[in-house]
Design a protein around this motif. Structure first.
Motif, PDB file in Angstrom:
ATOM      1  N   GLY A 118       0.803  -1.208   0.000  1.00 17.12           N
ATOM      2  CA  GLY A 118       0.000   0.000   0.000  1.00 17.12           C
ATOM      3  C   GLY A 118       0.845   1.272   0.000  1.00 17.12           C
ATOM      4  O   GLY A 118       0.442   2.292   0.537  1.00 17.12           O
ATOM      5  N   LEU A 119       2.026   1.209  -0.615  1.00 18.11           N
ATOM      6  CA  LEU A 119       2.928   2.357  -0.651  1.00 18.11           C
ATOM      7  C   LEU A 119       2.714   3.163  -1.923  1.00 18.11           C
ATOM      8  O   LEU A 119       2.468   2.600  -2.993  1.00 18.11           O
ATOM      9  CB  LEU A 119       4.382   1.884  -0.581  1.00 18.11           C
ATOM     10  CG  LEU A 119       4.786   1.124   0.677  1.00 18.11           C
ATOM     11  CD1 LEU A 119       6.206   0.586   0.539  1.00 18.11           C
ATOM     12  CD2 LEU A 119       4.654   1.997   1.906  1.00 18.11           C
ATOM     13  N   THR A 120       2.799   4.472  -1.782  1.00 17.13           N
ATOM     14  CA  THR A 120       2.681   5.377  -2.920  1.00 17.13           C
ATOM     15  C   THR A 120       3.825   6.381  -2.851  1.00 17.13           C
ATOM     16  O   THR A 120       4.581   6.410  -1.874  1.00 17.13           O
ATOM     17  CB  THR A 120       1.330   6.120  -2.889  1.00 17.13           C
ATOM     18  OG1 THR A 120       1.242   6.845  -1.653  1.00 17.13           O
ATOM     19  CG2 THR A 120       0.156   5.163  -3.011  1.00 17.13           C
ATOM     20  N   ALA A 121       3.942   7.222  -3.865  1.00 20.04           N
ATOM     21  CA  ALA A 121       4.993   8.243  -3.874  1.00 20.04           C
ATOM     22  C   ALA A 121       4.906   9.065  -2.598  1.00 20.04           C
ATOM     23  O   ALA A 121       3.828   9.480  -2.187  1.00 20.04           O
ATOM     24  CB  ALA A 121       4.839   9.132  -5.099  1.00 20.04           C
ATOM     25  N   GLY A 122       6.032   9.250  -1.933  1.00 23.73           N
ATOM     26  CA  GLY A 122       6.070  10.016  -0.691  1.00 23.73           C
ATOM     27  C   GLY A 122       5.903   9.165   0.556  1.00 23.73           C
ATOM     28  O   GLY A 122       6.067   9.668   1.664  1.00 23.73           O
ATOM     29  N   SER A 123       5.579   7.872   0.390  1.00 24.27           N
ATOM     30  CA  SER A 123       5.472   6.995   1.557  1.00 24.27           C
ATOM     31  C   SER A 123       6.819   6.928   2.254  1.00 24.27           C
ATOM     32  O   SER A 123       7.873   6.978   1.617  1.00 24.27           O
ATOM     33  CB  SER A 123       5.057   5.576   1.138  1.00 24.27           C
ATOM     34  OG  SER A 123       3.761   5.546   0.633  1.00 24.27           O
ATOM     35  N   ARG A 124       6.777   6.815   3.585  1.00 24.73           N
ATOM     36  CA  ARG A 124       8.010   6.744   4.360  1.00 24.73           C
ATOM     37  C   ARG A 124       8.233   5.302   4.817  1.00 24.73           C
ATOM     38  O   ARG A 124       7.285   4.586   5.087  1.00 24.73           O
ATOM     39  CB  ARG A 124       7.939   7.695   5.541  1.00 24.73           C
ATOM     40  CG  ARG A 124       7.786   9.160   5.065  1.00 24.73           C
ATOM     41  CD  ARG A 124       7.711  10.131   6.199  1.00 24.73           C
ATOM     42  NE  ARG A 124       8.909  10.176   7.006  1.00 24.73           N
ATOM     43  CZ  ARG A 124       9.988  10.904   6.739  1.00 24.73           C
ATOM     44  NH1 ARG A 124      10.017  11.641   5.656  1.00 24.73           N
ATOM     45  NH2 ARG A 124      11.031  10.905   7.536  1.00 24.73           N
ATOM     46  N   LEU A 125       9.508   4.912   4.885  1.00 25.55           N
ATOM     47  CA  LEU A 125       9.875   3.572   5.316  1.00 25.55           C
ATOM     48  C   LEU A 125      10.879   3.667   6.459  1.00 25.55           C
ATOM     49  O   LEU A 125      11.769   4.522   6.436  1.00 25.55           O
ATOM     50  CB  LEU A 125      10.521   2.780   4.170  1.00 25.55           C
ATOM     51  CG  LEU A 125       9.670   2.558   2.933  1.00 25.55           C
ATOM     52  CD1 LEU A 125      10.527   2.020   1.805  1.00 25.55           C
ATOM     53  CD2 LEU A 125       8.541   1.605   3.244  1.00 25.55           C
ATOM     54  N   GLN A 126      10.728   2.803   7.448  1.00 24.61           N
ATOM     55  CA  GLN A 126      11.740   2.676   8.490  1.00 24.61           C
ATOM     56  C   GLN A 126      12.751   1.657   7.973  1.00 24.61           C
ATOM     57  O   GLN A 126      12.371   0.602   7.460  1.00 24.61           O
ATOM     58  CB  GLN A 126      11.123   2.196   9.798  1.00 24.61           C
ATOM     59  CG  GLN A 126      10.165   3.195  10.392  1.00 24.61           C
ATOM     60  CD  GLN A 126       9.486   2.658  11.642  1.00 24.61           C
ATOM     61  OE1 GLN A 126       9.403   1.461  11.859  1.00 24.61           O
ATOM     62  NE2 GLN A 126       8.996   3.556  12.449  1.00 24.61           N
ATOM     63  N   VAL A 127      14.037   1.962   8.095  1.00 24.39           N
ATOM     64  CA  VAL A 127      15.083   1.119   7.547  1.00 24.39           C
ATOM     65  C   VAL A 127      16.017   0.678   8.664  1.00 24.39           C
ATOM     66  O   VAL A 127      16.421   1.476   9.505  1.00 24.39           O
ATOM     67  CB  VAL A 127      15.896   1.884   6.475  1.00 24.39           C
ATOM     68  CG1 VAL A 127      16.954   1.002   5.854  1.00 24.39           C
ATOM     69  CG2 VAL A 127      14.974   2.444   5.411  1.00 24.39           C
ATOM     70  N   SER A 128      16.347  -0.632   8.679  1.00 25.96           N
ATOM     71  CA  SER A 128      17.294  -1.157   9.657  1.00 25.96           C
ATOM     72  C   SER A 128      17.966  -2.390   9.072  1.00 25.96           C
ATOM     73  O   SER A 128      17.575  -2.890   8.021  1.00 25.96           O
ATOM     74  CB  SER A 128      16.587  -1.501  10.966  1.00 25.96           C
ATOM     75  OG  SER A 128      15.617  -2.506  10.759  1.00 25.96           O
ATOM     76  N   VAL A 129      18.990  -2.867   9.771  1.00 24.23           N
ATOM     77  CA  VAL A 129      19.678  -4.094   9.393  1.00 24.23           C
ATOM     78  C   VAL A 129      19.500  -5.061  10.550  1.00 24.23           C
ATOM     79  O   VAL A 129      19.782  -4.723  11.697  1.00 24.23           O
ATOM     80  CB  VAL A 129      21.177  -3.833   9.132  1.00 24.23           C
ATOM     81  CG1 VAL A 129      21.901  -5.130   8.804  1.00 24.23           C
ATOM     82  CG2 VAL A 129      21.351  -2.825   8.003  1.00 24.23           C
ATOM     83  N   ASP A 130      19.009  -6.285  10.265  1.00 23.30           N
ATOM     84  CA  ASP A 130      18.778  -7.244  11.340  1.00 23.30           C
ATOM     85  C   ASP A 130      20.063  -7.999  11.686  1.00 23.30           C
ATOM     86  O   ASP A 130      21.119  -7.763  11.090  1.00 23.30           O
ATOM     87  CB  ASP A 130      17.613  -8.189  11.004  1.00 23.30           C
ATOM     88  CG  ASP A 130      17.924  -9.193   9.913  1.00 23.30           C
ATOM     89  OD1 ASP A 130      19.087  -9.288   9.452  1.00 23.30           O
ATOM     90  OD2 ASP A 130      16.995  -9.916   9.513  1.00 23.30           O
ATOM     91  N   ALA A 131      19.976  -8.899  12.658  1.00 23.21           N
ATOM     92  CA  ALA A 131      21.146  -9.619  13.164  1.00 23.21           C
ATOM     93  C   ALA A 131      21.803 -10.495  12.095  1.00 23.21           C
ATOM     94  O   ALA A 131      22.983 -10.819  12.203  1.00 23.21           O
ATOM     95  CB  ALA A 131      20.743 -10.472  14.370  1.00 23.21           C
TER      96      ALA A 131
END
Length: 81
Positions: free
Chosen positions: A23-36
């Motif tokens: 359900g993402l559109t232009a301008g959608s924000r994402l949380q970004v991380s790297v897992d173990a």
């Protein structure tokens, strides 16, 4: 699993089917991380943390951890038959 490429401008393009699924559109924000395991994790950020509390009343009384534990124990005791 879908593979994406990193552009010369250090950008990723997320395939349309995944955008639609999330359900993402232009301008959608994402949380970004790297897992173990070293995997890049992208999670839709539907709310900014400060937005969650923007319209809530200001806190007038602060409880200690001991006060909170006593209140929880009292509530549990009231629910027991």
């Amino acid at each position: 699993m879908t593979t994406v490429s990193l552009s010369s401008k250090d950008q990723l393009t997320i395939p349309r089917n995944l955008l639609d699924q999330l359900g993402l559109t232009a301008g959608s924000r994402l949380q970004v991380s790297v897992d173990a395991q070293g995997r890049l994790m992208l999670v839709p950020a539907h709310h900014e943390p400060e937005e969650l509390f923007r319209n809530h009343p200001q806190v007038k009384r602060v409880l200690s951890l001991d006060d909170m534990e006593r209140a929880i124990a009292a509530a549990v005791a009231r629910q027991r038959p």
